[in-house]
Every structure is written in structure tokens, then in C-alpha cells.
Design a protein around this motif. Structure first.
Motif, mmCIF file in Angstrom:
data_model
loop_
_atom_site.group_PDB
_atom_site.id
_atom_site.type_symbol
_atom_site.label_atom_id
_atom_site.label_comp_id
_atom_site.label_asym_id
_atom_site.label_seq_id
_atom_site.Cartn_x
_atom_site.Cartn_y
_atom_site.Cartn_z
ATOM 1 N N LEU A 90 14.879 45.643 31.510
ATOM 2 C CA LEU A 90 15.913 45.949 32.493
ATOM 3 C C LEU A 90 16.664 47.215 32.107
ATOM 4 O O LEU A 90 16.986 47.428 30.935
ATOM 5 N N THR A 102 31.603 48.260 34.684
ATOM 6 C CA THR A 102 30.522 47.406 35.155
ATOM 7 C C THR A 102 29.172 48.071 34.955
ATOM 8 O O THR A 102 29.021 49.260 35.237
ATOM 9 N N GLN A 103 28.213 47.298 34.470
ATOM 10 C CA GLN A 103 26.840 47.760 34.368
ATOM 11 C C GLN A 103 26.046 47.143 35.511
ATOM 12 O O GLN A 103 26.065 45.935 35.707
ATOM 13 N N PHE A 105 22.369 46.450 37.161
ATOM 14 C CA PHE A 105 20.986 46.334 36.712
ATOM 15 C C PHE A 105 19.995 46.732 37.797
ATOM 16 O O PHE A 105 20.218 46.498 38.988
ATOM 17 N N GLY A 106 18.896 47.314 37.348
ATOM 18 C CA GLY A 106 17.753 47.553 38.221
ATOM 19 C C GLY A 106 16.885 46.319 38.303
ATOM 20 O O GLY A 106 17.142 45.321 37.620
ATOM 21 N N PRO A 107 15.821 46.375 39.123
ATOM 22 C CA PRO A 107 14.955 45.208 39.333
ATOM 23 C C PRO A 107 14.085 44.872 38.139
ATOM 24 O O PRO A 107 13.533 43.778 38.067
ATOM 25 N N ARG A 110 8.207 44.301 34.530
ATOM 26 C CA ARG A 110 7.643 43.177 33.788
ATOM 27 C C ARG A 110 6.416 43.652 33.027
ATOM 28 O O ARG A 110 5.438 44.089 33.632
ATOM 29 N N TYR B 34 27.212 37.564 35.363
ATOM 30 C CA TYR B 34 26.106 37.941 36.232
ATOM 31 C C TYR B 34 25.383 36.677 36.704
ATOM 32 O O TYR B 34 25.367 35.662 36.014
ATOM 33 N N GLN B 36 21.491 35.599 38.077
ATOM 34 C CA GLN B 36 20.113 36.071 38.193
ATOM 35 C C GLN B 36 19.258 35.001 38.861
ATOM 36 O O GLN B 36 19.177 33.867 38.381
ATOM 37 N N GLY B 39 12.924 35.856 39.019
ATOM 38 C CA GLY B 39 12.138 37.046 39.323
ATOM 39 C C GLY B 39 12.936 38.241 39.805
ATOM 40 O O GLY B 39 12.349 39.246 40.206
ATOM 41 N N GLU B 40 14.259 38.138 39.743
ATOM 42 C CA GLU B 40 15.091 39.245 40.218
ATOM 43 C C GLU B 40 15.979 39.777 39.099
ATOM 44 O O GLU B 40 16.074 39.197 38.025
ATOM 45 N N ALA B 41 16.649 40.884 39.372
ATOM 46 C CA ALA B 41 17.571 41.474 38.398
ATOM 47 C C ALA B 41 18.894 40.709 38.387
ATOM 48 O O ALA B 41 19.280 40.107 39.392
ATOM 49 N N PRO B 42 19.596 40.727 37.268
ATOM 50 C CA PRO B 42 20.957 40.147 37.250
ATOM 51 C C PRO B 42 21.861 40.902 38.218
ATOM 52 O O PRO B 42 21.820 42.128 38.287
ATOM 53 N N PHE B 44 25.799 41.613 39.387
ATOM 54 C CA PHE B 44 27.170 41.573 38.881
ATOM 55 C C PHE B 44 28.042 40.666 39.747
ATOM 56 O O PHE B 44 28.012 40.722 40.973
ATOM 57 N N PHE B 87 24.790 34.268 33.583
ATOM 58 C CA PHE B 87 24.915 34.813 32.233
ATOM 59 C C PHE B 87 26.303 35.404 32.035
ATOM 60 O O PHE B 87 26.823 36.077 32.938
#
Lengths: 114, 112
Positions: A90, A102-103, A105-107, A110, B34, B36, B39-42, B44, B87
Motif C-alpha cells: 500500500l 491524514t494519510q 491510501f491507494g488501492p 497485490r 481506518y 478496510q 480486497g480494498e484499500a483502508p 480514512f 484498524f
């Protein structure tokens, strides 16, 4: 407003090979952090890039390296892949003003190492 | 030091409430929450800063006890869309934003 993008989405490699993952931060963000997320675990910090330099590093070996470009995009390189490197990678971007930003996240990418 | 989350998993019916806890052994500057989905991103949800400032989601609230290094996330009147793994990520005192240290997560399942 484009969010954080990552490529590729999926990757299959064999042990010993090398891999490069890419990340474009959210518009206006100047900081990119990389995390590794193993199945069933929370993300683990690999390193963070700001002003094209690695600012802090987590507990990962030197096989993991990175780069940030002038346009703030970033790459994560992993050499000599091990089976244990299989995970979701990630990228998160933020705008450094002070602490507590705030951070986003991208998708993720894998990675499967066979 | 990885924060400890509890419970590990919780199952709710739509409309019920839930509390997820996050506890750290070190002094904290901020706590980030967060969600999640598989299969996806966390995504915010909420950030709580030392000193009491909060930024985040309208329908989700949280608290941050700086003295105890603990945070709790409150999900009220749960909806099916609340299902996922939650999380907490902690930032050490000093507010450097250099990294977040995440807990192992709490799996929340909301059933009709």
C-alpha cells in the motif's frame, strides 16, 4: 480530484526476482509512505519519502528500496524476492504540515511470490 | 510498539452499536482510524490529536485518552455498510507524521 493511484494492481514473481511498484500521490500531497500488509494483519510501515529523500524507515531489510520523483510520485523496489514478500503493498500520501496529518491510501498492489 | 485492538471480532445486527478499543504502551501524538473492506484499500475515518482536536466522519465518533494512551471508536446505529476490518494507527509523541503503527484490526460484521 484524483486520489492515490498505484500500479500494477496484481503481480506474480518467482523467488530471486526483482519487482518495482509505482505510486502517484493525491493531488497536492508531497509525501509518500509505503506499507506492507500481510494477510490478516495491519499495514506495516516500510519507509516514507519527502522532498525526494527517504525520511524514515521501518524494520525492513535493504532489499527494499525506494525513490521519489520531482512530481512526488514514488517507486518501491524489492530485490531478491522471498516467498515471505507476498503481500498487499500500500502507498499512502499526505501533506506534511506538522504532525497528525491524514494519510490517504491507494488501492494497493497485490504481489505473489512463487 | 504495535497498538493492541479489542475486540478481535464483533458481530452486530443492523441498528446496534459497537465500540472498538485501541491501546498503546507508548506516549502518542495522534490516533488514526481506518476501515478496510475485503480486497480494498483502508479508508480514512477519523484522526484524534493530542490536545483534543478531532477530524473525521460525521456518523462515527471517537475518544482519545492521552494519559492512558487509549482510543475508542464508537459506531452507533450500525448499517450494513459498516462491515469491514477496523484498524487504528498510532503516531508517536512529537508529531512527526513519519509513520503510523497499526494494530492487527477488528473485524466487524453487520447482519440484516
Amino acid at each position: 480530484d484524483a486520489g492515490v493511484t498505484q500500479s500494477p494492481t496484481h503481480l506474480i514473481k518467482t523467488r530471486g526476482q526483482q519487482v518495482t511498484l509505482r505510486c502517484s500521490p493525491k493531488s497536492g500531497h508531497d509525501t509518500v509512505s509505503w506499507y506492507q500488509q500481510a494477510l490478516g494483519q495491519g499495514p506495516q510501515f516500510i519507509f516514507q519519502y519527502y522532498e525526494e529523500e527517504e525520511r524514515q524507515r521501518g524494520n525492513f531489510p535493504d532489499r527494499f528500496s525506494g525513490h521519489q520523483f520531482p512530481n512526488y510520485s514514488s517507486e518501491l523496489n524489492v530485490n531478491a524476492l522471498l516467498l515471505g514478500d507476498s503481500a498487499l503493498y500500500l502507498c499512502a500520501s499526505s501533506l506534511v504540515v506538522g504532525g497528525g496529518e491524514t494519510q490517504y491510501f491507494g488501492p494497493g498492489t497485490r504481489l505473489l511470490v512463487l | 510498539q504495535q497498538p493492541v485492538q479489542s475486540p478481535q471480532a464483533v458481530i452486530l445486527r443492523e441498528g446496534e452499536d459497537a465500540v472498538i478499543n485501541c491501546s498503546s504502551s507508548k506516549a502518542l501524538y495522534s490516533v488514526h482510524w481506518y476501515r478496510q473492506k475485503h480486497g480494498e484499500a483502508p479508508v480514512f475515518l477519523m484522526i484524534l490529536l493530542k490536545g483534543g482536536e478531532q477530524k473525521g466522519h460525521d456518523k462515527i465518533s471517537a475518544s482519545f485518552n492521552e494519559k492512558k494512551q487509549q482510543s475508542s471508536l464508537y459506531l452507533t446505529a450500525s448499517q450494513l455498510s459498516y462491515s469491514g476490518t477496523y484498524f487504528c494507527g498510532t503516531e508517536g509523541s512529537g508529531g512527526s507524521n513519519y509513520k503510523l503503527t497499526f494494530g492487527k484490526g477488528t473485524l466487524l460484521t453487520v447482519n440484516p
